[in-house]
Design a protein around this motif. Structure first.
Motif, PDB file in Angstrom:
ATOM      1  N   MET A 113       0.832  -1.205   0.000  1.00 49.92           N
ATOM      2  CA  MET A 113       0.000   0.000   0.000  1.00 49.92           C
ATOM      3  C   MET A 113       0.872   1.263   0.000  1.00 49.92           C
ATOM      4  O   MET A 113       2.012   1.219   0.469  1.00 49.92           O
ATOM      5  CB  MET A 113      -0.928  -0.014   1.234  1.00 49.92           C
ATOM      6  N   PRO A 114       0.358   2.379  -0.562  1.00 44.09           N
ATOM      7  CA  PRO A 114      -1.005   2.551  -1.074  1.00 44.09           C
ATOM      8  C   PRO A 114      -1.259   1.870  -2.415  1.00 44.09           C
ATOM      9  O   PRO A 114      -2.396   1.577  -2.753  1.00 44.09           O
ATOM     10  CB  PRO A 114      -1.135   4.062  -1.201  1.00 44.09           C
ATOM     11  N   LYS A 115      -0.191   1.589  -3.196  1.00 47.09           N
ATOM     12  CA  LYS A 115      -0.331   0.832  -4.437  1.00 47.09           C
ATOM     13  C   LYS A 115       0.857  -0.094  -4.574  1.00 47.09           C
ATOM     14  O   LYS A 115       1.992   0.308  -4.345  1.00 47.09           O
ATOM     15  CB  LYS A 115      -0.409   1.769  -5.658  1.00 47.09           C
ATOM     16  N   ARG A 116       0.602  -1.329  -4.972  1.00 51.64           N
ATOM     17  CA  ARG A 116       1.675  -2.323  -5.005  1.00 51.64           C
ATOM     18  C   ARG A 116       2.675  -2.082  -6.127  1.00 51.64           C
ATOM     19  O   ARG A 116       3.798  -2.627  -6.102  1.00 51.64           O
ATOM     20  CB  ARG A 116       1.084  -3.725  -5.106  1.00 51.64           C
ATOM     21  N   ASP A 117       2.314  -1.276  -7.137  1.00 51.00           N
ATOM     22  CA  ASP A 117       3.242  -1.031  -8.243  1.00 51.00           C
ATOM     23  C   ASP A 117       4.159   0.159  -7.996  1.00 51.00           C
ATOM     24  O   ASP A 117       4.994   0.498  -8.835  1.00 51.00           O
ATOM     25  CB  ASP A 117       2.479  -0.847  -9.553  1.00 51.00           C
ATOM     26  N   LEU A 118       4.033   0.794  -6.819  1.00 48.06           N
ATOM     27  CA  LEU A 118       4.924   1.893  -6.481  1.00 48.06           C
ATOM     28  C   LEU A 118       6.291   1.365  -6.051  1.00 48.06           C
ATOM     29  O   LEU A 118       6.393   0.229  -5.577  1.00 48.06           O
ATOM     30  CB  LEU A 118       4.322   2.729  -5.342  1.00 48.06           C
ATOM     31  N   PRO A 119       7.352   2.167  -6.182  1.00 50.86           N
ATOM     32  CA  PRO A 119       8.663   1.719  -5.675  1.00 50.86           C
ATOM     33  C   PRO A 119       8.603   1.568  -4.155  1.00 50.86           C
ATOM     34  O   PRO A 119       7.791   2.224  -3.481  1.00 50.86           O
ATOM     35  CB  PRO A 119       9.613   2.843  -6.101  1.00 50.86           C
ATOM     36  N   PRO A 120       9.430   0.694  -3.572  1.00 48.66           N
ATOM     37  CA  PRO A 120       9.371   0.415  -2.125  1.00 48.66           C
ATOM     38  C   PRO A 120       9.414   1.658  -1.250  1.00 48.66           C
ATOM     39  O   PRO A 120       8.737   1.726  -0.224  1.00 48.66           O
ATOM     40  CB  PRO A 120      10.597  -0.471  -1.902  1.00 48.66           C
ATOM     41  N   ALA A 121      10.193   2.664  -1.629  1.00 42.20           N
ATOM     42  CA  ALA A 121      10.324   3.869  -0.808  1.00 42.20           C
ATOM     43  C   ALA A 121       9.026   4.657  -0.708  1.00 42.20           C
ATOM     44  O   ALA A 121       8.872   5.484   0.192  1.00 42.20           O
ATOM     45  CB  ALA A 121      11.433   4.758  -1.355  1.00 42.20           C
ATOM     46  N   GLU A 122       8.109   4.396  -1.615  1.00 39.29           N
ATOM     47  CA  GLU A 122       6.833   5.125  -1.613  1.00 39.29           C
ATOM     48  C   GLU A 122       5.697   4.292  -1.038  1.00 39.29           C
ATOM     49  O   GLU A 122       4.540   4.716  -1.061  1.00 39.29           O
ATOM     50  CB  GLU A 122       6.500   5.586  -3.040  1.00 39.29           C
ATOM     51  N   ARG A 123       6.019   3.107  -0.524  1.00 46.26           N
ATOM     52  CA  ARG A 123       5.004   2.252   0.099  1.00 46.26           C
ATOM     53  C   ARG A 123       5.196   2.235   1.613  1.00 46.26           C
ATOM     54  O   ARG A 123       6.085   2.887   2.146  1.00 46.26           O
ATOM     55  CB  ARG A 123       5.080   0.839  -0.490  1.00 46.26           C
TER      56      ARG A 123
END
Length: 265
Positions: A113-123
């Motif tokens: 989250m918030p979206k699984r396709d985001l890079p790890p630093a943004e999850r």
């Protein structure tokens, strides 16, 4: 079959953008009260409009698992299905299984989250850690295994408590997963830990402690049952708790707590 069942609804997580609805169904009032303290309490409006497709924890711990079942090696079983959004507890009445069950769910779901396709630093990153915040909005994170001081150090009278054990660190800040605290109380005194001592009141749940049945007074120094004596209480019982337990500030201090039992350090 049981004559009476108890159901408790709440959330895992204080942040509405990340939280997970959780329903606990149990045969013991003790377990229901414990999770009423430990889940984030929903409002009536949230229950009516936002509590959808909950992750259901079936606590049938009074009933043992069938050891003859294929793949079963013990009379104790804690099984989870993310597809069915269910967890089943058999053969153990340790209330902490439900608490850690919610943490297991969050450990799986938050990094997506918030979206699984985001890079790890943004999850989001789930943490086994306590957290508090100072008057200058400086957030401290205390990582550590059980018994290393997370609850004690985070309950600082000069700082606001965010939470004592489970958090999520995300791009906008930090939030507590839980609605309460689960503190060790071996050797507990008001002089040493006044905030925790005073949180033991009506509604709190004491575990594994020895008490005088004629007076109700607890002997916190008695470890004849186990050294793992505990108390579960809602965050609101701590005077300086930050409620809602979330902050839009990034951690400034990150502290790793250790109990160096083998003298490695």
């Amino acid at each position: 079959t049981r004559k009476r069942l108890y159901a408790v609804d709440g959330f895992g997580g204080w942040d509405a953008d990340y939280r997970v609805p959780v329903r606990v169904i149990t045969s013991r009032a003790y377990h229901a009260l414990f999770m009423q303290n430990m889940l984030v309490p929903p409002t009536d409006q949230e229950l009516a409009t936002e509590f959808k497709s909950p992750f259901v924890i079936y606590n049938a711990g009074v009933f043992p698992a069938n050891r003859q079942t294929e793949g079963m090696t013990s009379s104790t079983s804690v099984a989870v299905s993310f597809k069915r959004r269910e967890m089943v507890i058999l053969g153990t009445q340790y209330a902490g299984e439900m608490k850690k069950g919610v943490f297991t769910i969050m450990n799986y779901m938050m990094p997506l989250m918030p979206k699984r396709d985001l890079p790890p630093a943004e999850r989001a990153l789930p943490l086994h850690a306590s957290a508090n915040i100072g008057k200058d909005n400086d957030v401290s994170i205390f990582f550590g295994l059980s018994g290393t001081g997370k609850t004690t150090l985070s309950a600082d009278p000069k700082r606001d408590l965010i939470g004592d054990d489970e958090h999520v660190w995300h791009p906008k800040g930090v939030f507590n997963i839980e609605g309460g605290c689960y503190a060790k109380c071996i050797g507990l005194t008001r002089e040493k830990e006044p905030e925790i001592y005073d949180a033991i009141r009506f509604g709190s749940v004491l575990e594994n402690v020895v008490f005088d049945e004629s007076t109700g007074k607890v002997d916190f120094d008695d470890v004849s049952i186990t050294e793992n004596t505990r108390v579960a209480y809602p965050l609101k019982y701590i005077p300086n708790a930050r409620i809602p337990a979330k902050v839009e500030h990034q951690p400034k201090q990150i502290i790793l707590l250790t109990c160096d039992a083998f003298g490695v350090l």
